[in-house]
Design a protein around this motif. Structure first.
Motif, PDB file in Angstrom:
ATOM      1  N   ILE A 103      -8.375 -14.700  30.199  1.00  0.00           N
ATOM      2  CA  ILE A 103      -8.348 -14.992  31.836  1.00  0.00           C
ATOM      3  C   ILE A 103      -7.670 -16.281  31.598  1.00  0.00           C
ATOM      4  O   ILE A 103      -6.890 -16.452  32.547  1.00  0.00           O
ATOM      5  CB  ILE A 103      -9.603 -15.151  32.260  1.00  0.00           C
ATOM      6  N   ILE A 107      -4.333 -17.396  33.649  1.00  0.00           N
ATOM      7  CA  ILE A 107      -4.047 -18.660  34.439  1.00  0.00           C
ATOM      8  C   ILE A 107      -2.725 -19.522  34.252  1.00  0.00           C
ATOM      9  O   ILE A 107      -2.415 -19.985  35.050  1.00  0.00           O
ATOM     10  CB  ILE A 107      -5.422 -19.383  34.693  1.00  0.00           C
ATOM     11  N   CYS A 115      -3.891 -15.458  42.553  1.00  0.00           N
ATOM     12  CA  CYS A 115      -4.352 -14.092  42.187  1.00  0.00           C
ATOM     13  C   CYS A 115      -3.487 -13.078  43.211  1.00  0.00           C
ATOM     14  O   CYS A 115      -3.510 -13.314  44.347  1.00  0.00           O
ATOM     15  CB  CYS A 115      -5.741 -13.932  42.395  1.00  0.00           C
ATOM     16  N   ARG A 169     -13.150 -16.727  37.995  1.00  0.00           N
ATOM     17  CA  ARG A 169     -11.508 -16.387  37.974  1.00  0.00           C
ATOM     18  C   ARG A 169     -11.052 -16.509  39.252  1.00  0.00           C
ATOM     19  O   ARG A 169      -9.891 -17.160  39.188  1.00  0.00           O
ATOM     20  CB  ARG A 169     -11.608 -14.829  37.285  1.00  0.00           C
ATOM     21  N   ASP A 170     -11.559 -16.093  40.264  1.00  0.00           N
ATOM     22  CA  ASP A 170     -10.834 -16.371  41.470  1.00  0.00           C
ATOM     23  C   ASP A 170     -10.486 -17.808  41.978  1.00  0.00           C
ATOM     24  O   ASP A 170      -9.503 -18.008  42.233  1.00  0.00           O
ATOM     25  CB  ASP A 170     -11.737 -15.694  42.717  1.00  0.00           C
ATOM     26  N   LEU A 173      -7.789 -19.142  39.494  1.00  0.00           N
ATOM     27  CA  LEU A 173      -6.483 -18.716  39.748  1.00  0.00           C
ATOM     28  C   LEU A 173      -5.781 -19.520  40.977  1.00  0.00           C
ATOM     29  O   LEU A 173      -4.773 -19.986  40.909  1.00  0.00           O
ATOM     30  CB  LEU A 173      -6.519 -17.316  40.065  1.00  0.00           C
ATOM     31  N   THR A 185      -7.855 -24.964  33.892  1.00  0.00           N
ATOM     32  CA  THR A 185      -8.147 -24.196  32.847  1.00  0.00           C
ATOM     33  C   THR A 185      -9.231 -24.425  31.949  1.00  0.00           C
ATOM     34  O   THR A 185     -10.103 -23.644  31.548  1.00  0.00           O
ATOM     35  CB  THR A 185      -6.883 -23.792  31.954  1.00  0.00           C
ATOM     36  N   PHE A 188     -12.740 -23.925  33.836  1.00  0.00           N
ATOM     37  CA  PHE A 188     -12.990 -22.468  33.952  1.00  0.00           C
ATOM     38  C   PHE A 188     -13.441 -22.095  32.503  1.00  0.00           C
ATOM     39  O   PHE A 188     -14.683 -21.566  32.457  1.00  0.00           O
ATOM     40  CB  PHE A 188     -11.686 -21.709  34.303  1.00  0.00           C
ATOM     41  N   ALA A 192     -17.380 -21.058  32.151  1.00  0.00           N
ATOM     42  CA  ALA A 192     -17.614 -19.509  31.906  1.00  0.00           C
ATOM     43  C   ALA A 192     -18.324 -19.229  30.705  1.00  0.00           C
ATOM     44  O   ALA A 192     -19.129 -18.383  30.652  1.00  0.00           O
ATOM     45  CB  ALA A 192     -16.196 -18.742  31.939  1.00  0.00           C
TER      46      ALA A 192
END
Length: 202
Positions: A103, A107, A115, A169-170, A173, A185, A188, A192
């Motif tokens: 992911i 990105i 997205c 992720r939403d 992006l 990034t 994220f 995550a």
């Protein structure tokens, strides 16, 4: 009872799209993603794909079906990425990390303008329309796939893990497009991985 197949039986190979159809999808994918679906007209697509309007309508019947083909193409590419990761990584715990890495790479390298499914949803507000139904199907597949990965890795509350990763992720992006992947990034990946760590059994 064992059955045999005659060696002379014909085999059916997957039908490849025509060169014109492939060019239309490739061109639409680039233009729709870079400039927006409604902003790009049929003439622009046919000119850049080097086909006639008649060819587009023969292949797709109209612009909306081309939009659906564009989104199906995006869906198929993401499914292929997951399939490749599943074949390359045998340890379920490592697969979770591979998904997060994938992911992050997406990105940073590919979906640099947000997205494609969220972008398309913003242009198609009818929740019962064909475009939104395809988007819903894609997102349900993505969510359920992340849930399955979490379950296989032995994480607690895999439904919650999947929901969190979809949300992250939403946001990443969209944020990567607006704020730049250099800032978004790493955030994220950090967030995550903290979600995954919080759901590992003690």
């Amino acid at each position: 009872m064992k059955t045999t197949t005659s060696s002379s039986a014909p085999t059916t190979a997957p039908k490849r799209p025509s060169a014109a159809r492939a060019r239309l999808i490739d061109t639409a994918t680039r233009l729709f993603y870079e400039e927006g679906i409604h902003a790009v007209g049929v003439d622009r697509i046919t000119d850049e794909a080097a086909v006639t309007r008649a060819t587009l309508y023969n292949q797709f019947g109209g612009k909306e079906n081309l939009v659906l083909a564009y989104l199906r193409n995006e869906d198929e590419m993401l499914r292929a990425m997951f399939a490749d990761a599943g074949e390359a990584v045998t340890d379920p715990a490592q697969l979770v990390d591979a998904v997060i890495d994938g992911i992050a790479a997406d990105i940073r390298l590919r979906h640099t303008r947000g997205c494609p499914f969220i972008n398309a949803a913003a242009e198609y507000p009818d929740a019962d329309g064909a475009v939104r139904l395809l988007i819903d199907e894609h997102r349900e597949w993505f969510r359920s796939t992340l849930q399955a990965v979490a379950e296989q890795a032995g994480l607690e509350s895999p439904v919650d893990v999947a929901a969190s990763l979809v949300l992250l992720r939403d946001a990443a992006l969209v944020g990567g497009y607006i704020d730049g992947d250099e800032r978004v990034t790493p955030a994220f990946e950090r967030t995550a991985r903290s979600v995954v760590a919080a759901h590992r059994p003690l």
